[in-house]
Write an enzyme that holds these catalytic residues in place. Structure first.
Site, mmCIF file in Angstrom:
data_model
loop_
_atom_site.group_PDB
_atom_site.id
_atom_site.type_symbol
_atom_site.label_atom_id
_atom_site.label_comp_id
_atom_site.label_asym_id
_atom_site.label_seq_id
_atom_site.Cartn_x
_atom_site.Cartn_y
_atom_site.Cartn_z
ATOM 1 N N TYR A 107 -16.182 -0.646 6.669
ATOM 2 C CA TYR A 107 -14.787 -0.391 7.031
ATOM 3 C C TYR A 107 -14.565 -0.662 8.529
ATOM 4 C CZ TYR A 107 -10.599 2.587 7.718
ATOM 5 O OH TYR A 107 -9.360 3.084 8.044
ATOM 6 N N GLY B 1 -0.209 4.866 -1.265
ATOM 7 C CA GLY B 1 -1.308 5.569 -0.599
ATOM 8 C C GLY B 1 -0.852 6.738 0.257
ATOM 9 N N GLN B 2 -1.811 7.324 0.969
ATOM 10 C CA GLN B 2 -1.520 8.518 1.769
ATOM 11 C C GLN B 2 -0.441 8.229 2.824
ATOM 12 O OE1 GLN B 2 -4.585 9.959 4.425
ATOM 13 N NE2 GLN B 2 -3.586 11.928 4.693
ATOM 14 N N GLY C 115 0.845 -1.205 0.000
ATOM 15 C CA GLY C 115 0.000 0.000 0.000
ATOM 16 C C GLY C 115 0.875 1.248 0.000
ATOM 17 N N ILE D 5 -0.887 -2.049 -5.764
ATOM 18 C CA ILE D 5 -1.440 -2.460 -7.061
ATOM 19 C C ILE D 5 -1.297 -1.334 -8.090
ATOM 20 C CG2 ILE D 5 -3.157 -4.324 -6.884
ATOM 21 C CD1 ILE D 5 -5.228 -2.159 -6.200
ATOM 22 N N LYS E 131 -12.270 -3.471 10.393
ATOM 23 C CA LYS E 131 -11.174 -3.120 11.316
ATOM 24 C C LYS E 131 -11.363 -3.822 12.661
ATOM 25 C CE LYS E 131 -8.608 -0.380 8.787
ATOM 26 N NZ LYS E 131 -7.299 -0.827 8.309
HETATM 27 P P1 NAD Z 1 -4.951 4.944 0.869
HETATM 28 O O1 NAD Z 1 -6.262 4.611 0.264
HETATM 29 O O2 NAD Z 1 -4.381 6.284 0.633
HETATM 30 O O3 NAD Z 1 -3.868 3.868 0.459
HETATM 31 C C1 NAD Z 1 -4.148 2.489 0.391
HETATM 32 C C2 NAD Z 1 -3.278 1.911 -0.693
HETATM 33 O O4 NAD Z 1 -3.593 0.519 -0.776
HETATM 34 C C3 NAD Z 1 -3.548 2.516 -2.083
HETATM 35 O O5 NAD Z 1 -2.352 3.002 -2.645
HETATM 36 C C4 NAD Z 1 -4.121 1.369 -2.892
HETATM 37 O O6 NAD Z 1 -3.711 1.376 -4.250
HETATM 38 C C5 NAD Z 1 -3.547 0.170 -2.151
HETATM 39 N N1 NAD Z 1 -4.343 -1.024 -2.387
HETATM 40 C C6 NAD Z 1 -5.703 -1.138 -2.440
HETATM 41 N N2 NAD Z 1 -6.058 -2.390 -2.724
HETATM 42 C C7 NAD Z 1 -4.908 -3.103 -2.848
HETATM 43 C C8 NAD Z 1 -4.628 -4.456 -3.139
HETATM 44 N N3 NAD Z 1 -5.599 -5.330 -3.379
HETATM 45 N N4 NAD Z 1 -3.349 -4.847 -3.166
HETATM 46 C C9 NAD Z 1 -2.330 -3.962 -2.941
HETATM 47 N N5 NAD Z 1 -2.544 -2.657 -2.667
HETATM 48 C C10 NAD Z 1 -3.808 -2.230 -2.625
HETATM 49 O O7 NAD Z 1 -5.094 4.669 2.439
HETATM 50 P P2 NAD Z 1 -4.200 5.245 3.620
HETATM 51 O O8 NAD Z 1 -4.868 6.433 4.136
HETATM 52 O O9 NAD Z 1 -2.791 5.303 3.207
HETATM 53 O O10 NAD Z 1 -4.439 4.090 4.689
HETATM 54 C C11 NAD Z 1 -3.533 3.045 4.911
HETATM 55 C C12 NAD Z 1 -4.041 2.190 6.041
HETATM 56 O O11 NAD Z 1 -4.214 2.986 7.215
HETATM 57 C C13 NAD Z 1 -5.392 1.525 5.802
HETATM 58 O O12 NAD Z 1 -5.422 0.270 6.422
HETATM 59 C C14 NAD Z 1 -6.355 2.451 6.500
HETATM 60 O O13 NAD Z 1 -7.501 1.778 6.903
HETATM 61 C C15 NAD Z 1 -5.536 2.880 7.691
HETATM 62 N N6 NAD Z 1 -6.004 4.136 8.265
HETATM 63 C C16 NAD Z 1 -5.860 5.304 7.579
HETATM 64 C C17 NAD Z 1 -6.311 6.488 8.139
HETATM 65 C C18 NAD Z 1 -6.157 7.811 7.429
HETATM 66 O O14 NAD Z 1 -6.670 8.822 7.917
HETATM 67 N N7 NAD Z 1 -5.468 7.883 6.319
HETATM 68 C C19 NAD Z 1 -6.901 6.468 9.396
HETATM 69 C C20 NAD Z 1 -7.082 5.251 10.043
HETATM 70 C C21 NAD Z 1 -6.602 4.085 9.471
HETATM 71 N N1 SER Z 2 -9.386 8.365 7.951
HETATM 72 C C1 SER Z 2 -10.030 7.118 7.959
HETATM 73 C C2 SER Z 2 -11.338 7.196 7.269
HETATM 74 O O1 SER Z 2 -11.946 8.237 7.341
HETATM 75 C C3 SER Z 2 -10.243 6.654 9.383
HETATM 76 O O2 SER Z 2 -9.919 5.332 9.459
HETATM 77 O O3 SER Z 2 -11.766 6.229 6.692
#
Ligand code: NAD
Ligand code: SER
Length: 340
Positions: free
Chosen positions: A166, A35-36, A32, A59, A170
């Site tokens: 979601y 992603g962010q 991943g 991906i 989790k």
């Molecule tokens: P994001 O959506 O920005 O990044 C997720 C990445 O996963 C993407 O680049 C996507 O292409 C990749 N992905 C999706 N399906 C895939 C697959 N089948 N195989 C491989 N890669 C795949 O999300 P994020 O904000 O970077 O979040 C990362 C993790 O942190 C997640 O588990 C999310 O639930 C958790 N999280 C994020 C936040 C937030 O505010 N950003 C808050 C709580 C939890």
């Molecule tokens: N930032 C995330 C969302 O809003 C929290 O897990 O989905």
């Protein structure tokens, strides 16, 4: 002089050998990484542990800075055999598994999101177990809580009745992480991230995304239409704190990590009108309007603030960034990015 430079040369040689030995003990896979969080986490892990020792995967293609600073490989986390090949090829010792579908997007495709969030986690946990890897990080979220959870200073252990795909994934993920630790000795480490705020990559389709988007619109058009109501307070965190917490729990002594489901971490709690006021201190013309959409209901079921005392006590976690510091950095960095 001659002797000094020889001894410096020897010192340098041993230092680089030592670093090589240290680095070669750790080969990290980030799933991943486009992603962010993955974007910033990969860069920080590379800075700390060496570019070649941190394998980015996703991906989709990641940012240029991730692509150009070390190895990248495409992987679908639903493809366990593909995952095993990467683990073998790069002699992976630990995994940060970030691939998931976030809260807003998951509501639009519930079954597909459940598969990615749950099957993906099972594949990773099984690979870590079967290949005997050292440890694995998987993030949970404030979304594990629900409408019956106490909403202020939400305790580590409390009622959890998530009502989003979601959040349910989790909560189930937390239980499975604990199960893999208890039954199989898999060294799983996890944090319940609040909403994360950053500038390197876009937010990924969550309920807290407004607190990232607002900076782009404030700079570009001096106004923002919030999809959450003005007084919807949620726990948020600046990315640098989140990355430090993530690497912090992964690098903590195993015995200090007492909770194997997931730790509460708190960050900063604020609502849209408060962040808008802070932005107005920098951009006086800035105006915010409110047009709540389906994400309002999700936000209303989540905590407003979090009790992180277990993380403070167990592995000495402490956040650094308040609302003002975070807004100062976001406005500066987003402006630079837009002007590029
Ligand atoms: P994001 O959506 O920005 O990044 C997720 C990445 O996963 C993407 O680049 C996507 O292409 C990749 N992905 C999706 N399906 C895939 C697959 N089948 N195989 C491989 N890669 C795949 O999300 P994020 O904000 O970077 O979040 C990362 C993790 O942190 C997640 O588990 C999310 O639930 C958790 N999280 C994020 C936040 C937030 O505010 N950003 C808050 C709580 C939890
Ligand atoms: N930032 C995330 C969302 O809003 C929290 O897990 O989905």
């Amino acid at each position: 002089m001659y002797y000094i430079s020889i001894s410096q040369g020897i010192n340098n040689y041993f230092r680089s050998e030592l670093l090589n030995t240290f680095y070669s003990m750790k080969n990290i896979l980030v799933i991943g990484a486009a992603g962010q969080i993955g974007t910033d986490l990969t860069m920080e892990l590379r800075r700390r542990f060496g570019n070649d020792n941190v394998i980015a995967s996703d991906i989709k293609s990641p940012s240029e800075m991730v692509l150009n600073s070390g190895p990248f490989t495409k992987v679908d986390v639903l493809d366990k055999v593909g995952l095993e090949k990467i683990v073998a090829k790069y002699k992976i010792t630990e995994i940060y598994h970030l691939a998931a579908i976030l809260s807003g997007n998951a509501e639009k495709a519930p079954r597909r999101s459940w598969d990615i969030n749950m099957e993906g986690l099972f594949n990773v946990l099984d690979v870590v177990k079967e290949k005997n890897l050292d440890k694995v990080f998987w993030p949970s979220s404030i979304a594990v809580f629900g409408p019956s959870t106490p909403r202020t200073n939400t305790p580590q252990d409390t009622v959890m009745d998530p009502n989003t795909v979601y959040g349910i994934s989790k909560q189930a993920g937390e239980r499975w992480c604990e199960y893999y630790f208890e039954k199989y000795g898999v060294d799983v480490r996890s944090l319940r991230y609040p909403g994360l705020i950053s500038y390197s990559a876009d937010a990924g389709g969550g309920t807290t995304d407004y607190a990232v988007e607002i900076f782009y619109d404030a700079i570009k058009i001096k106004k923002y239409e919030s999809f959450l109501k003005e007084d919807t307070a949620l726990p948020m965190m600046f990315m640098e704190d989140a990355i430090n917490a993530t690497i912090g729990i992964m690098e903590a002594d195993k015995d200090l990590v007492k909770i194997r489901s997931s730790y509460n971490i708190a960050g900063i709690s604020f609502d849209p009108q408060t962040i808008a006021k802070e932005i107005k201190n920098h951009i006086s013309e800035f105006e915010i309007t409110y047009k709540p959409d389906f994400r309002q209901k999700i936000a209303d079921s989540w905590p407003q603030s979090i009790d992180e005392s277990k993380a403070n006590e167990d592995w000495r976690w402490e956040a650094k960034f308040g609302l003002k510091e975070m807004c100062d950095i976001m406005l500066r960095e987003v402006e630079k990015k837009i002007k590029k």
